[in-house]
Scaffold this active site. Structure first.
Site, PDB file in Angstrom:
ATOM      1  N   LYS A  83      51.477  -5.885  19.312  1.00 56.97           N
ATOM      2  CA  LYS A  83      50.081  -5.534  19.043  1.00 56.97           C
ATOM      3  C   LYS A  83      49.155  -6.492  19.794  1.00 56.97           C
ATOM      4  CE  LYS A  83      50.316  -8.237  14.785  1.00 56.97           C
ATOM      5  NZ  LYS A  83      50.138  -8.242  13.316  1.00 56.97           N
ATOM      6  N   ARG A 109      47.284  -7.313   1.446  1.00 56.54           N
ATOM      7  CA  ARG A 109      46.610  -6.875   2.655  1.00 56.54           C
ATOM      8  C   ARG A 109      46.880  -5.381   2.783  1.00 56.54           C
ATOM      9  NH1 ARG A 109      47.763  -9.743   8.438  1.00 56.54           N
ATOM     10  NH2 ARG A 109      49.700  -8.568   8.178  1.00 56.54           N
ATOM     11  N   TYR A 120      27.383 -30.737  28.662  1.00 56.62           N
ATOM     12  CA  TYR A 120      26.339 -30.497  27.676  1.00 56.62           C
ATOM     13  C   TYR A 120      26.282 -31.595  26.620  1.00 56.62           C
ATOM     14  CZ  TYR A 120      25.448 -25.758  29.372  1.00 56.62           C
ATOM     15  OH  TYR A 120      25.096 -24.679  30.136  1.00 56.62           O
ATOM     16  N   MET A 163      31.072 -22.464  28.987  1.00 53.28           N
ATOM     17  CA  MET A 163      31.451 -21.058  28.951  1.00 53.28           C
ATOM     18  C   MET A 163      32.442 -20.710  30.070  1.00 53.28           C
ATOM     19  SD  MET A 163      29.079 -17.633  29.193  1.00 53.28           S
ATOM     20  CE  MET A 163      28.161 -18.034  27.708  1.00 53.28           C
TER      21      MET A 163
END
Length: 343
Positions: A36, A127, A243, A291
């Protein structure tokens, strides 16, 4: 299109070796494969092709779009999320079996003419799956059930729920007729053969994930991200990086800027704790992951230049400990900008 500046080198031999280790640990039970989320981010078609050639006969996806994407490979596929009314056309085409999870899905399947299916029973994860009471009520009588399955919630740790789920599943097995019974995921396989039943369904460990610390030496790394150097630059003592200026040089040093960032799945959790490699040289991450960019400290190494490729350290177990991100997220979060290269 020019080649991408970042790539995933995927070790097909390691993938197959991991499956064979799990197959052996499964004892007499067949060993399947969860593919999956596009083969946990590696590419389901490449995974299925290699594992089917190695002898794997059972594959598990989450939904019918994933089943359709590998339908032409001619393997046996089960769709874990069952069958909605919108899925019935594909489901009845025979490309895969639904894993029925609710009484409504059971009814829907019967009303469409039935046929071979799988069934999920919830034994404690709360679940997906029928309740134990529903499964034992006669709701499933007359269905052509290939595999009756449940899913372990805490197999990656020593937890009383493991044995409780095993006992509950055995109780359901006494009442529900199926060709096969299946409980164990990757970590469940390593709990012992009591958990194997007729079929195991590993996922994480196939792809180099370590489902429990005891398995660390038994699982081979499959995924090796590599990124190209965009720029090399010199810093003087006191200069800051990235940053928010979270890192400053204590002495003159050399940095390399790599073409990879959190948009590619190399997340901010690696800021200040990750590293890249070239041969035996280890280059620590400096400052925050951006990013699209990553900055590493190459010190005085003269061998790293613009255009070179560096391997970004991504051993799943160690990387999860360093970054605080689960091994599952590290795999499935790998972005589409990578060129995926099987070797």
């Amino acid at each position: 299109m020019p080649p991408a500046p970042l790539r995933l080198r995927l070790d097909g031999d390691a993938l197959v070796a991991n499956w064979r280790m799990l197959d052996h640990a499964s004892g007499a039970a067949a060993c399947g494969a969860a593919v999956k989320a596009d083969g946990y981010g590696l590419g389901a078609r490449g995974v299925v092709t290699r594992l089917s050639e190695a002898g794997c006969r059972d594959f598990f996806v989450s939904n019918w779009a994933e089943a359709k994407a590998i339908a032409d490979l001619g393997v046996t596929v089960s769709v874990l999320h069952g069958v909605r009314s919108e899925d019935m056309g594909l489901a009845k085409s025979g490309i895969a079996r639904p894993v029925l999870n609710t009484a409504r899905q059971v009814q829907r399947w019967r009303e469409a003419g039935g046929g071979i299916c799988d069934v999920m029973v919830d034994t404690g994860m709360n679940r997906l799956g029928l309740s134990i009471e529903e499964a034992r009520s006669g709701l499933l009588d007359g269905l052509e059930i290939q595999t009756l399955m449940s899913h372990l919630a805490c197999a990656d740790e020593v937890h009383p729920l493991n044995r409780l789920q095993l006992n509950r599943f055995a109780l359901v097995k006494e009442r529900v007729n199926a060709c096969r019974y299946s409980l164990a995921n990757s970590a469940g396989v390593l709990l012992g053969r009591d958990y194997a039943f007729d079929l195991t369904r590993p996922g994480l460990a196939l792809y180099g994930g370590v489902p429990s610390p005891a398995a660390e030496e038994r699982v081979r790394q499959v995924v090796f991200p590599e990124a190209q150097v965009i720029q090399r630059r010199r810093l003087h003592a006191g200069d800051v990086v990235g940053y928010n200026a979270t890192w400053s040089a204590v002495e003159d040093t050399e940095l390399a800027v790599l073409n990879i960032g959190y948009a590619d799945g190399y997340l901010r959790g690696f800021s200040g704790v990750g590293c890249a490699r070239s041969g035996d040289n280890v280059f620590p991450v400096r400052g925050r992951v951006s990013m699209d960019l990553l900055i590493v400290d190459v010190g005085t190494t003269s061998a790293v230049a613009e255009g070179d490729w560096l391997r970004v350290e991504y051993s799943l177990y160690d990387s999860a400990l360093r970054s605080g991100v689960s091994q599952y997220e590290l795999l499935t979060g790998l972005g589409k900008r990578f060129s995926r290269m099987w070797q």
